[in-house]
Motif scaffolding. Structure first.
Motif, PDB file in Angstrom:
ATOM      1  N   GLU A  52       0.856  -1.185   0.000  1.00 28.03           N
ATOM      2  CA  GLU A  52       0.000   0.000   0.000  1.00 28.03           C
ATOM      3  C   GLU A  52       0.892   1.235   0.000  1.00 28.03           C
ATOM      4  N   TYR A  53       0.360   2.320  -0.531  1.00 29.90           N
ATOM      5  CA  TYR A  53       1.067   3.592  -0.524  1.00 29.90           C
ATOM      6  C   TYR A  53       0.238   4.592   0.263  1.00 29.90           C
ATOM      7  N   GLU A  54       0.902   5.324   1.150  1.00 23.74           N
ATOM      8  CA  GLU A  54       0.230   6.350   1.939  1.00 23.74           C
ATOM      9  C   GLU A  54       0.710   7.710   1.439  1.00 23.74           C
ATOM     10  N   TYR A  55      -0.238   8.540   1.013  1.00 18.11           N
ATOM     11  CA  TYR A  55       0.067   9.897   0.573  1.00 18.11           C
ATOM     12  C   TYR A  55      -0.340  10.832   1.701  1.00 18.11           C
ATOM     13  N   ILE A  56       0.565  11.705   2.113  1.00 16.87           N
ATOM     14  CA  ILE A  56       0.243  12.730   3.103  1.00 16.87           C
ATOM     15  C   ILE A  56       0.619  14.080   2.502  1.00 16.87           C
ATOM     16  N   THR A  84       4.780   7.118   1.652  1.00 15.14           N
ATOM     17  CA  THR A  84       5.325   6.011   2.419  1.00 15.14           C
ATOM     18  C   THR A  84       4.806   4.715   1.823  1.00 15.14           C
ATOM     19  N   LYS A  85       5.698   3.733   1.693  1.00 18.95           N
ATOM     20  CA  LYS A  85       5.324   2.411   1.193  1.00 18.95           C
ATOM     21  C   LYS A  85       5.090   1.507   2.401  1.00 18.95           C
ATOM     22  N   ILE A 131       4.379  -2.292   3.516  1.00 10.80           N
ATOM     23  CA  ILE A 131       4.505  -3.655   3.016  1.00 10.80           C
ATOM     24  C   ILE A 131       3.843  -4.605   4.007  1.00 10.80           C
ATOM     25  N   ALA A 132       2.809  -5.304   3.548  1.00  7.00           N
ATOM     26  CA  ALA A 132       2.104  -6.328   4.317  1.00  7.00           C
ATOM     27  C   ALA A 132       1.603  -5.812   5.663  1.00  7.00           C
ATOM     28  N   GLU A 133       1.279  -4.548   5.749  1.00  8.78           N
ATOM     29  CA  GLU A 133       0.769  -3.925   6.965  1.00  8.78           C
ATOM     30  C   GLU A 133       1.688  -4.120   8.170  1.00  8.78           C
ATOM     31  N   ARG A 134       2.983  -4.395   7.921  1.00  6.84           N
ATOM     32  CA  ARG A 134       3.891  -4.596   9.049  1.00  6.84           C
ATOM     33  C   ARG A 134       5.172  -3.782   8.941  1.00  6.84           C
ATOM     34  N   LYS A 135       5.477  -3.260   7.767  1.00  3.51           N
ATOM     35  CA  LYS A 135       6.712  -2.508   7.600  1.00  3.51           C
ATOM     36  C   LYS A 135       6.432  -1.262   6.769  1.00  3.51           C
ATOM     37  N   ARG A 136       6.931  -0.120   7.256  1.00  2.00           N
ATOM     38  CA  ARG A 136       6.772   1.157   6.560  1.00  2.00           C
ATOM     39  C   ARG A 136       8.133   1.627   6.075  1.00  2.00           C
ATOM     40  N   LYS A 137       8.187   2.004   4.795  1.00  2.00           N
ATOM     41  CA  LYS A 137       9.414   2.524   4.222  1.00  2.00           C
ATOM     42  C   LYS A 137       9.117   3.885   3.588  1.00  2.00           C
ATOM     43  N   PRO A 138       9.760   4.933   4.072  1.00  4.95           N
ATOM     44  CA  PRO A 138       9.572   6.233   3.413  1.00  4.95           C
ATOM     45  C   PRO A 138      10.115   6.160   1.987  1.00  4.95           C
ATOM     46  N   MET A 139       9.304   6.578   1.025  1.00  2.00           N
ATOM     47  CA  MET A 139       9.738   6.534  -0.376  1.00  2.00           C
ATOM     48  C   MET A 139      10.336   7.864  -0.813  1.00  2.00           C
ATOM     49  N   ILE A 140       9.524   8.914  -0.699  1.00  3.21           N
ATOM     50  CA  ILE A 140       9.974  10.210  -1.195  1.00  3.21           C
ATOM     51  C   ILE A 140       9.181  11.314  -0.498  1.00  3.21           C
ATOM     52  N   SER A 141       9.840  12.427  -0.332  1.00  2.00           N
ATOM     53  CA  SER A 141       9.209  13.622   0.215  1.00  2.00           C
ATOM     54  C   SER A 141       9.513  14.758  -0.753  1.00  2.00           C
ATOM     55  N   VAL A 142       8.460  15.417  -1.239  1.00  2.00           N
ATOM     56  CA  VAL A 142       8.646  16.452  -2.262  1.00  2.00           C
ATOM     57  C   VAL A 142       7.861  17.705  -1.896  1.00  2.00           C
TER      58      VAL A 142
END
Length: 179
Positions: free
Chosen positions: A68-72, A81-82, A84-95
């Motif tokens: 899933e991708y979370e847009y804020i 933020t990406k 993964i499997a509702e257990r791990k969050r990885k920041p992708m990009i901040s613009v």
């Protein structure tokens, strides 16, 4: 209460084909059952540990395909933020939205240049996908693909630079009188 300076959305990625998750599941089940059958028929019961390891590996790899991708959107910032499997969050990009040079439907975008970094944070590349072209401090020129909600599109309409001339008008709701 609605805050005009904040918007949040969660978008579940659709796999391009169901073959990869199904191959993981089928292969893992086969290895798990094969290890269990060999352990039971040969009397080498320590092989059941391999069966458990294969079962765990199958579960882990299969659930890692659920992304899933979370847009804020906050002020003029967009943080993706990406999950993964509702257990791990990885920041992708901040613009910064102020650094956007183009925004619109992906079907209307120009051809992608070789020097542009592509960031995929969309459900799938279909008619609902939008693109944002911008200059990033670390990545240089970036094309960001996303699947925003109506509220996010309205936020972008209000906060993107006016030089882009992006205006979003929500489609009118269908009423019974339209039939």
């Amino acid at each position: 209460m609605f805050n005009p300076h904040y918007c949040e959305a969660l978008v579940k990625r659709e796999p391009e084909s169901n073959s990869k998750p199904m191959l993981i599941l089928a292969g893992g089940c086969f290895l798990t059952l094969a290890a269990a059958v060999v352990a039971l028929f040969t009397g080498l019961f320590f092989l059941l540990l391999f069966s458990l390891a294969f079962a765990f590996g199958t579960w882990y790899l299969y659930t890692n395909e659920q992304v899933e991708y979370e847009y804020i959107f906050s002020g003029d910032e967009l943080v993706i933020t990406k999950i993964i499997a509702e257990r791990k969050r990885k920041p992708m990009i901040s613009v910064s939205l102020n650094r956007a040079t183009a925004f619109g439907k992906l079907s209307e975008a120009e051809q992608l240049q070789d020097h542009v970094t592509l960031v995929l944070a969309c459900r799938c590349q279909d008619e609902d996908t939008y693109y944002m072209q911008l200059t990033h401090e670390s990545y240089g020129e970036v094309r960001l693909l996303l699947t925003p909600t109506e509220r996010c599109l309205q936020y972008c309409s209000d906060h993107l630079p006016r030089t882009l001339r992006f205006r979003y008008h929500a489609p009118e709701a269908i009423t019974e009188s339209d039939f």
